[in-house]
Design a protein around this motif. Structure first.
Motif, PDB file in Angstrom:
ATOM      1  N   TYR A 152      -5.354   9.198   1.888  1.00 33.12           N
ATOM      2  CA  TYR A 152      -4.683   9.061   3.174  1.00 33.12           C
ATOM      3  C   TYR A 152      -4.660  10.388   3.921  1.00 33.12           C
ATOM      4  O   TYR A 152      -4.781  10.436   5.137  1.00 33.12           O
ATOM      5  CB  TYR A 152      -3.260   8.527   2.985  1.00 33.12           C
ATOM      6  CG  TYR A 152      -3.201   7.037   2.750  1.00 33.12           C
ATOM      7  CD1 TYR A 152      -3.158   6.153   3.827  1.00 33.12           C
ATOM      8  CD2 TYR A 152      -3.214   6.517   1.472  1.00 33.12           C
ATOM      9  CE1 TYR A 152      -3.115   4.786   3.620  1.00 33.12           C
ATOM     10  CE2 TYR A 152      -3.163   5.141   1.251  1.00 33.12           C
ATOM     11  CZ  TYR A 152      -3.120   4.290   2.329  1.00 33.12           C
ATOM     12  OH  TYR A 152      -3.079   2.939   2.128  1.00 33.12           O
ATOM     13  N   ASP A 202      -4.814  -4.963  -9.851  1.00 34.93           N
ATOM     14  CA  ASP A 202      -3.959  -3.843  -9.444  1.00 34.93           C
ATOM     15  C   ASP A 202      -3.674  -2.968 -10.661  1.00 34.93           C
ATOM     16  O   ASP A 202      -2.823  -3.286 -11.483  1.00 34.93           O
ATOM     17  CB  ASP A 202      -2.649  -4.357  -8.854  1.00 34.93           C
ATOM     18  CG  ASP A 202      -1.797  -3.217  -8.307  1.00 34.93           C
ATOM     19  OD1 ASP A 202      -2.200  -2.042  -8.465  1.00 34.93           O
ATOM     20  OD2 ASP A 202      -0.738  -3.498  -7.708  1.00 34.93           O
ATOM     21  N   GLU A 228      -8.112  -0.210   0.448  1.00 37.01           N
ATOM     22  CA  GLU A 228      -7.175   0.186  -0.601  1.00 37.01           C
ATOM     23  C   GLU A 228      -6.876  -0.979  -1.538  1.00 37.01           C
ATOM     24  O   GLU A 228      -6.677  -0.783  -2.733  1.00 37.01           O
ATOM     25  CB  GLU A 228      -5.872   0.694   0.037  1.00 37.01           C
ATOM     26  CG  GLU A 228      -6.011   2.045   0.731  1.00 37.01           C
ATOM     27  CD  GLU A 228      -6.207   3.182  -0.264  1.00 37.01           C
ATOM     28  OE1 GLU A 228      -5.666   3.086  -1.380  1.00 37.01           O
ATOM     29  OE2 GLU A 228      -6.909   4.152   0.072  1.00 37.01           O
ATOM     30  N   TYR A 229      -6.870  -2.188  -0.969  1.00 41.49           N
ATOM     31  CA  TYR A 229      -6.596  -3.384  -1.770  1.00 41.49           C
ATOM     32  C   TYR A 229      -7.671  -3.559  -2.841  1.00 41.49           C
ATOM     33  O   TYR A 229      -7.370  -3.796  -4.013  1.00 41.49           O
ATOM     34  CB  TYR A 229      -6.543  -4.608  -0.854  1.00 41.49           C
ATOM     35  CG  TYR A 229      -6.381  -5.927  -1.573  1.00 41.49           C
ATOM     36  CD1 TYR A 229      -5.171  -6.274  -2.166  1.00 41.49           C
ATOM     37  CD2 TYR A 229      -7.439  -6.830  -1.647  1.00 41.49           C
ATOM     38  CE1 TYR A 229      -5.023  -7.481  -2.825  1.00 41.49           C
ATOM     39  CE2 TYR A 229      -7.305  -8.041  -2.306  1.00 41.49           C
ATOM     40  CZ  TYR A 229      -6.089  -8.365  -2.892  1.00 41.49           C
ATOM     41  OH  TYR A 229      -5.957  -9.559  -3.555  1.00 41.49           O
ATOM     42  N   ARG A 259      -2.890   0.310 -10.463  1.00 44.18           N
ATOM     43  CA  ARG A 259      -2.384   1.595  -9.965  1.00 44.18           C
ATOM     44  C   ARG A 259      -1.370   2.247 -10.889  1.00 44.18           C
ATOM     45  O   ARG A 259      -1.152   3.443 -10.837  1.00 44.18           O
ATOM     46  CB  ARG A 259      -1.777   1.403  -8.573  1.00 44.18           C
ATOM     47  CG  ARG A 259      -2.825   1.193  -7.506  1.00 44.18           C
ATOM     48  CD  ARG A 259      -2.186   1.010  -6.157  1.00 44.18           C
ATOM     49  NE  ARG A 259      -1.370  -0.198  -6.103  1.00 44.18           N
ATOM     50  CZ  ARG A 259      -0.656  -0.551  -5.046  1.00 44.18           C
ATOM     51  NH1 ARG A 259      -0.636   0.214  -3.979  1.00 44.18           N
ATOM     52  NH2 ARG A 259       0.047  -1.672  -5.054  1.00 44.18           N
ATOM     53  N   ALA A 300      -4.319   8.371  -4.294  1.00 47.76           N
ATOM     54  CA  ALA A 300      -4.310   7.641  -3.035  1.00 47.76           C
ATOM     55  C   ALA A 300      -3.788   8.535  -1.915  1.00 47.76           C
ATOM     56  O   ALA A 300      -4.281   8.501  -0.789  1.00 47.76           O
ATOM     57  CB  ALA A 300      -3.455   6.385  -3.159  1.00 47.76           C
ATOM     58  N   PRO A 333       0.826  -1.202   0.000  1.00 45.17           N
ATOM     59  CA  PRO A 333       0.000   0.000   0.000  1.00 45.17           C
ATOM     60  C   PRO A 333       0.860   1.252   0.000  1.00 45.17           C
ATOM     61  O   PRO A 333       2.074   1.184   0.178  1.00 45.17           O
ATOM     62  CB  PRO A 333      -0.787  -0.118   1.302  1.00 45.17           C
ATOM     63  CG  PRO A 333       0.034  -0.982   2.187  1.00 45.17           C
ATOM     64  CD  PRO A 333       0.922  -1.823   1.319  1.00 45.17           C
ATOM     65  N   GLY A 356       2.316   1.584   4.542  1.00 46.73           N
ATOM     66  CA  GLY A 356       2.098   0.295   5.185  1.00 46.73           C
ATOM     67  C   GLY A 356       3.018   0.126   6.362  1.00 46.73           C
ATOM     68  O   GLY A 356       3.702   1.063   6.774  1.00 46.73           O
ATOM     69  N   ASP A 408      -6.211  -0.993   4.834  1.00 52.42           N
ATOM     70  CA  ASP A 408      -5.494  -1.879   3.916  1.00 52.42           C
ATOM     71  C   ASP A 408      -6.455  -2.679   3.034  1.00 52.42           C
ATOM     72  O   ASP A 408      -6.198  -2.861   1.848  1.00 52.42           O
ATOM     73  CB  ASP A 408      -4.583  -2.828   4.707  1.00 52.42           C
ATOM     74  CG  ASP A 408      -3.389  -2.098   5.295  1.00 52.42           C
ATOM     75  OD1 ASP A 408      -3.106  -0.977   4.824  1.00 52.42           O
ATOM     76  OD2 ASP A 408      -2.755  -2.627   6.218  1.00 52.42           O
TER      77      ASP A 408
END
Lengths: 256, 239
Positions: free
Chosen positions: A231, A142, A131-132, A144, A227, A35, A38, A128
């Protein structure tokens, strides 16, 4: 004998009804990923779990407050919700005029969201976990690194009032889950675990005496601006805050 | 058969009524308003209706009944942490709710016993605060240390930690919750924490002071900071 039969049928119908009220969930297969923030910027392992396909809607939350009056706007304890809690509702048990039944519920505090999920036998997802699931696009688990993925989210940030849109109006992702991006921000169970700094607005100094271990946590991919925004907003939240673009959905562990 | 139907309908009726009942709002208390002359020409004489004083002709004024000001013994204010209903284990192996701590000024901090970096200093900060409180105030005070690592910090472990750190007196309480209740409690205190490895957590270093009703009065942030304000707050609360 007949009585017993009838009673069973009655109960069955009742049970089916309540089961229908529960929102649809799908299974998310766990894996290991890195992440943005993490443990020691290391990999995080997610175990299999089930997640709501859609965010919780106004209609569902309305049912909830009818059943649990302590979460109605006039009854809620100040320690559990600020003044913006359900602020656009007409009354304790009526939505505002502009609020669609099928739009995601917003203006709820963490405590209300947390209790909602608990009452359904579920829980809020961890940062987590959320976000996963959210790093997938329509076809990849994924996505990203894809430019189109990031552009979509940043494009959403520029659109006004998406919280009025109905659930399911954005894309279906790899896990068959809708609306993680493009509708509302969502509460997570451990949103308060983000230690970018003490409070993003209070102290800019990462080495302030407020935290131990704060230097151990750093961004793994500073390019992931979308992202980073998530956060940052989590870091600035307090559990009793209610925001008009912040909703939630629930997850459930899979019993093995 | 008929009996059964009747029984069933009665059951449904009762359930429906019962669920309605909880919705009823409390009765307004101003039915019992009492009026009195502002000059008290007739001493403590009161009237049940508005009007003017027969002696000085001034308008009678409503007296606020004292009950409405003082909360009922069992009532908990909206801002109180006693609204949290989770159950906690103490280092003595008792099961308590936060409400059981009602009546004393509370100084609370979140720690974990395997912590090597900040927690010893946080604990020292707590002891420094205790040292500056006069003996007479200590009996109205409770120092509460809540573990953010409920899996490792069992009551036995907390007890050992208490003895090791000379915090085994009556004014010290250690609490073990569950993952959910600790998260909820941290949210009330605005304490942030995250497990960064199996043994270590990073967490905010915040000492919070609550009054006897469980309302947050003061928060001290950071390590080894000047605790003057914290102590002043505590002294005011325990007077």
């Amino acid at each position: 004998m007949k009585t017993v039969l009838r009673l069973t049928i009655c109960l069955l119908i009742f049970w089916v009804n309540t089961a229908n009220c529960q929102s649809k969930m799908v299974t998310v297969k766990g894996d290991t990923y890195i992440p943005l923030y993490g443990r020691d910027s290391m990999q995080v392992t997610i175990t299999d779990f089930q997640m709501d396909v859609y965010p919780v809607t106004n209609a569902q939350f309305l049912e909830f407050v009818k059943k649990y009056p302590k979460w109605q706007r006039s009854q809620v304890k100040k320690i559990f919700a600020d003044n913006n809690y359900l602020i656009n509702w007409k009354s304790d048990i009526a939505l505002g005029d502009s609020q669609a039944l099928n739009a995601p519920i917003t203006n709820v505090s963490w405590f209300a969201a947390n209790d909602y999920c608990e009452c359904q036998g579920k829980r809020l997802p961890t940062v987590d976990e959320w976000e996963y699931v959210a790093m997938s696009n329509e076809t990849l688990p994924d996505a990203r690194t894809l430019e189109s993925y990031n552009e979509y989210i940043l494009g959403w940030y520029e659109k006004p009032k998406t919280f009025n849109n109905e659930i399911g109006s954005t894309f279906k992702n790899y896990w068959n889950i809708y609306d993680l991006h493009g509708l509302v921000w969502e509460w997570t169970s451990d949103f308060n675990s983000v230690l970018i700094s003490g409070e993003s607005r209070n102290d800019v100094d990462k080495d302030s005496s407020l935290f131990c271990g704060s230097a151990a946590v750093g961004a793994t991919d500073l390019m992931n601006y979308a992202a980073f925004m998530r956060y940052a907003i989590r870091g600035s939240l307090k559990a009793k805050y209610s925001m008009k673009n912040l909703g939630f959905r629930c997850v459930q562990d899979i019993n093995k | 058969m008929k009996y059964f139907k009747i029984l069933f309908s009665v059951f449904v009726l009762v359930m429906t009524l019962a669920s309605c009942n909880s919705n009823k709002s409390e009765k307004a208390s101003d039915e019992l308003a009492v009026y009195q002359c502002p000059m008290k020409c007739e001493g403590e004489k009161t009237y049940s209706e508005a009007g003017s004083c027969p002696v000085c002709k001034m308008d009678l004024q409503p007296i606020e009944s004292e009950d409405s000001k003082i909360l009922n013994e069992n009532d908990i204010s909206d801002e109180s942490i006693f609204n949290l209903t989770s159950t906690w284990n103490t280092e003595e192996g008792e099961k308590i709710q936060l409400e059981d701590l009602k009546g004393k000024t509370l100084v609370m901090v979140m720690i974990y016993t395997t912590c090597k970096a900040a927690c010893p200093r946080l604990v020292a900060d707590m002891r420094n605060i205790e040292a500056k409180i006069p003996e007479t105030s200590l009996k109205d005070l409770r120092f509460v240390l809540v573990s953010i690592d409920p899996e490792t910090d069992t009551p036995e472990r907390l007890k050992a930690f208490a003895i090791e750190n000379f915090m085994d007196g009556e004014q010290w309480t250690f609490l073990q919750g569950t993952e959910g209740s600790v998260r909820e409690f941290a949210n009330v205190l605005a304490v942030k924490y995250k497990q960064i490895s199996p043994m270590d957590f990073s967490h905010s270093n915040i000492i919070s002071v609550f009054n006897t009703e469980g309302e947050l009065m003061h928060q001290q942030e950071g390590l080894g900071v000047d605790n003057k304000e914290t102590i002043e707050t505590i002294l005011q609360l325990t007077q």
